[in-house]
Design a protein around this motif. Sequence first.
Motif, PDB file in Angstrom:
ATOM      1  N   SER A  25     -20.509 -40.471   1.452  1.00 33.65           N
ATOM      2  CA  SER A  25     -19.121 -40.760   1.983  1.00 33.65           C
ATOM      3  C   SER A  25     -18.652 -39.106   2.398  1.00 33.65           C
ATOM      4  CB  SER A  25     -18.448 -40.988   0.902  1.00 33.65           C
ATOM      5  OG  SER A  25     -18.279 -40.358  -0.411  1.00 33.65           O
ATOM      6  N   GLY A  26     -17.404 -39.142   2.940  1.00 30.38           N
ATOM      7  CA  GLY A  26     -17.122 -37.908   3.338  1.00 30.38           C
ATOM      8  C   GLY A  26     -16.674 -37.810   4.747  1.00 30.38           C
ATOM      9  N   SER A  27     -16.668 -36.562   5.185  1.00 31.56           N
ATOM     10  CA  SER A  27     -16.332 -36.212   6.805  1.00 31.56           C
ATOM     11  C   SER A  27     -17.695 -36.283   7.405  1.00 31.56           C
ATOM     12  CB  SER A  27     -15.630 -35.109   7.033  1.00 31.56           C
ATOM     13  OG  SER A  27     -14.579 -35.091   6.279  1.00 31.56           O
ATOM     14  N   ILE A  28     -18.428 -37.341   7.516  1.00 24.24           N
ATOM     15  CA  ILE A  28     -19.851 -37.271   8.147  1.00 24.24           C
ATOM     16  C   ILE A  28     -19.838 -37.523   9.673  1.00 24.24           C
ATOM     17  CG2 ILE A  28     -22.041 -38.633   8.035  1.00 24.24           C
ATOM     18  CD1 ILE A  28     -21.256 -39.124   5.139  1.00 24.24           C
ATOM     19  N   PHE A  29     -20.423 -36.620  10.227  1.00 27.43           N
ATOM     20  CA  PHE A  29     -20.753 -36.933  11.889  1.00 27.43           C
ATOM     21  C   PHE A  29     -21.979 -37.888  12.128  1.00 27.43           C
ATOM     22  CE2 PHE A  29     -20.527 -36.447  15.920  1.00 27.43           C
ATOM     23  CZ  PHE A  29     -21.659 -36.031  16.464  1.00 27.43           C
ATOM     24  N   ARG A  30     -23.242 -37.231  11.194  1.00 32.13           N
ATOM     25  CA  ARG A  30     -24.401 -37.888  11.637  1.00 32.13           C
ATOM     26  C   ARG A  30     -25.191 -37.538  10.183  1.00 32.13           C
ATOM     27  NH1 ARG A  30     -26.134 -35.396  15.790  1.00 32.13           N
ATOM     28  NH2 ARG A  30     -27.238 -33.621  14.620  1.00 32.13           N
ATOM     29  N   ILE A  31     -25.882 -38.858   9.614  1.00 27.52           N
ATOM     30  CA  ILE A  31     -26.991 -38.616   8.574  1.00 27.52           C
ATOM     31  C   ILE A  31     -28.176 -38.382   9.214  1.00 27.52           C
ATOM     32  CG2 ILE A  31     -27.834 -39.259   6.500  1.00 27.52           C
ATOM     33  CD1 ILE A  31     -25.082 -40.786   6.060  1.00 27.52           C
ATOM     34  N   ASN A  32     -28.998 -37.513   9.133  1.00 26.33           N
ATOM     35  CA  ASN A  32     -30.322 -37.422   9.630  1.00 26.33           C
ATOM     36  C   ASN A  32     -31.354 -37.918   8.560  1.00 26.33           C
ATOM     37  OD1 ASN A  32     -29.273 -35.840  11.841  1.00 26.33           O
ATOM     38  ND2 ASN A  32     -28.860 -34.261  10.493  1.00 26.33           N
ATOM     39  N   THR A  33     -32.399 -37.617   8.105  1.00 28.21           N
ATOM     40  CA  THR A  33     -33.249 -37.885   7.210  1.00 28.21           C
ATOM     41  C   THR A  33     -32.494 -38.147   5.809  1.00 28.21           C
ATOM     42  OG1 THR A  33     -35.165 -36.883   8.316  1.00 28.21           O
ATOM     43  CG2 THR A  33     -35.407 -37.548   6.062  1.00 28.21           C
ATOM     44  N   MET A  34     -32.995 -39.408   5.198  1.00 31.10           N
ATOM     45  CA  MET A  34     -32.345 -39.594   3.560  1.00 31.10           C
ATOM     46  C   MET A  34     -33.729 -39.709   3.109  1.00 31.10           C
ATOM     47  SD  MET A  34     -29.352 -42.055   4.233  1.00 31.10           S
ATOM     48  CE  MET A  34     -28.464 -41.770   3.006  1.00 31.10           C
ATOM     49  N   ASP A  98     -29.948 -35.277   4.530  1.00 27.52           N
ATOM     50  CA  ASP A  98     -29.611 -34.129   5.594  1.00 27.52           C
ATOM     51  C   ASP A  98     -28.315 -34.629   6.583  1.00 27.52           C
ATOM     52  OD1 ASP A  98     -30.675 -32.959   8.685  1.00 27.52           O
ATOM     53  OD2 ASP A  98     -30.449 -31.563   7.001  1.00 27.52           O
ATOM     54  N   ILE A  99     -27.392 -34.047   6.207  1.00 28.66           N
ATOM     55  CA  ILE A  99     -26.126 -34.513   7.032  1.00 28.66           C
ATOM     56  C   ILE A  99     -25.274 -33.531   7.660  1.00 28.66           C
ATOM     57  CG2 ILE A  99     -23.753 -35.345   6.393  1.00 28.66           C
ATOM     58  CD1 ILE A  99     -24.925 -36.794   3.855  1.00 28.66           C
ATOM     59  N   THR A 100     -24.996 -33.983   9.082  1.00 29.27           N
ATOM     60  CA  THR A 100     -24.158 -33.272   9.853  1.00 29.27           C
ATOM     61  C   THR A 100     -22.807 -33.524   9.729  1.00 29.27           C
ATOM     62  OG1 THR A 100     -25.845 -32.990  11.509  1.00 29.27           O
ATOM     63  CG2 THR A 100     -23.746 -32.379  12.131  1.00 29.27           C
ATOM     64  N   TYR A 101     -21.809 -32.548   9.305  1.00 29.09           N
ATOM     65  CA  TYR A 101     -20.576 -32.879   9.323  1.00 29.09           C
ATOM     66  C   TYR A 101     -19.516 -31.985   9.822  1.00 29.09           C
ATOM     67  CZ  TYR A 101     -19.891 -29.042   6.010  1.00 29.09           C
ATOM     68  OH  TYR A 101     -19.867 -27.574   5.392  1.00 29.09           O
ATOM     69  N   TYR A 102     -18.211 -32.650  10.213  1.00 29.19           N
ATOM     70  CA  TYR A 102     -17.593 -31.765  10.874  1.00 29.19           C
ATOM     71  C   TYR A 102     -16.447 -31.047   9.963  1.00 29.19           C
ATOM     72  CZ  TYR A 102     -13.966 -30.084  14.444  1.00 29.19           C
ATOM     73  OH  TYR A 102     -13.307 -29.335  15.053  1.00 29.19           O
ATOM     74  N   GLY A 104     -14.045 -28.251  11.116  1.00 32.26           N
ATOM     75  CA  GLY A 104     -13.472 -27.226  12.065  1.00 32.26           C
ATOM     76  C   GLY A 104     -14.558 -26.989  13.052  1.00 32.26           C
ATOM     77  N   SER A 105     -15.859 -26.795  12.756  1.00 30.88           N
ATOM     78  CA  SER A 105     -16.977 -26.887  13.542  1.00 30.88           C
ATOM     79  C   SER A 105     -17.884 -27.882  12.779  1.00 30.88           C
ATOM     80  CB  SER A 105     -17.739 -25.376  13.531  1.00 30.88           C
ATOM     81  OG  SER A 105     -16.680 -24.615  14.194  1.00 30.88           O
ATOM     82  N   PHE A 106     -19.189 -28.030  13.396  1.00 29.60           N
ATOM     83  CA  PHE A 106     -20.281 -29.038  13.085  1.00 29.60           C
ATOM     84  C   PHE A 106     -21.370 -28.198  12.193  1.00 29.60           C
ATOM     85  CE2 PHE A 106     -19.139 -32.677  15.009  1.00 29.60           C
ATOM     86  CZ  PHE A 106     -18.518 -32.585  16.070  1.00 29.60           C
TER      87      PHE A 106
END
Length: 122
Positions: A25-34, A98-102, A104-106
């Motif tokens: 949970s959170g400001s997730i843009f994309r979840i890659n490998t889990m 492995d998570i990409t979140y936003y 201010g930037s990614f």
Amino acid sequence: QVQLVESGGGLVQPGGSLRLSCAASGSIFRINTMGWYRQALGKQRELVAAITSGGSSNYADSVKGRFTISRDNAKNTVYLQMNSLKPEDTAVYYCNADITYYGGSFYTYDYWGQGTQVTVSS
């Protein structure tokens, strides 16, 4: 900004089954490998299973044929179905993503859950 929460651990007899869940949970843009790792008392943490965003998975040799990893991308959740459990599966199991979140930037970062105890004993 991002949190992983695990559930589903516990005590089970040899030969039994458990299902672990891990929700991000959170400001997730994309979840890659889990993935799921485990650490037994006095041993190093080891990879149990991992799954990509496209659904490709890999397993430790010790769990092949007994454990199944899956994910629900709509729920940002990864699961580990554990069957035919053995005493040597006893460990603290950790969720990893492995998570990409936003923010201010990614940003892309490796996150860990708090761990859930799995004990296999009669």
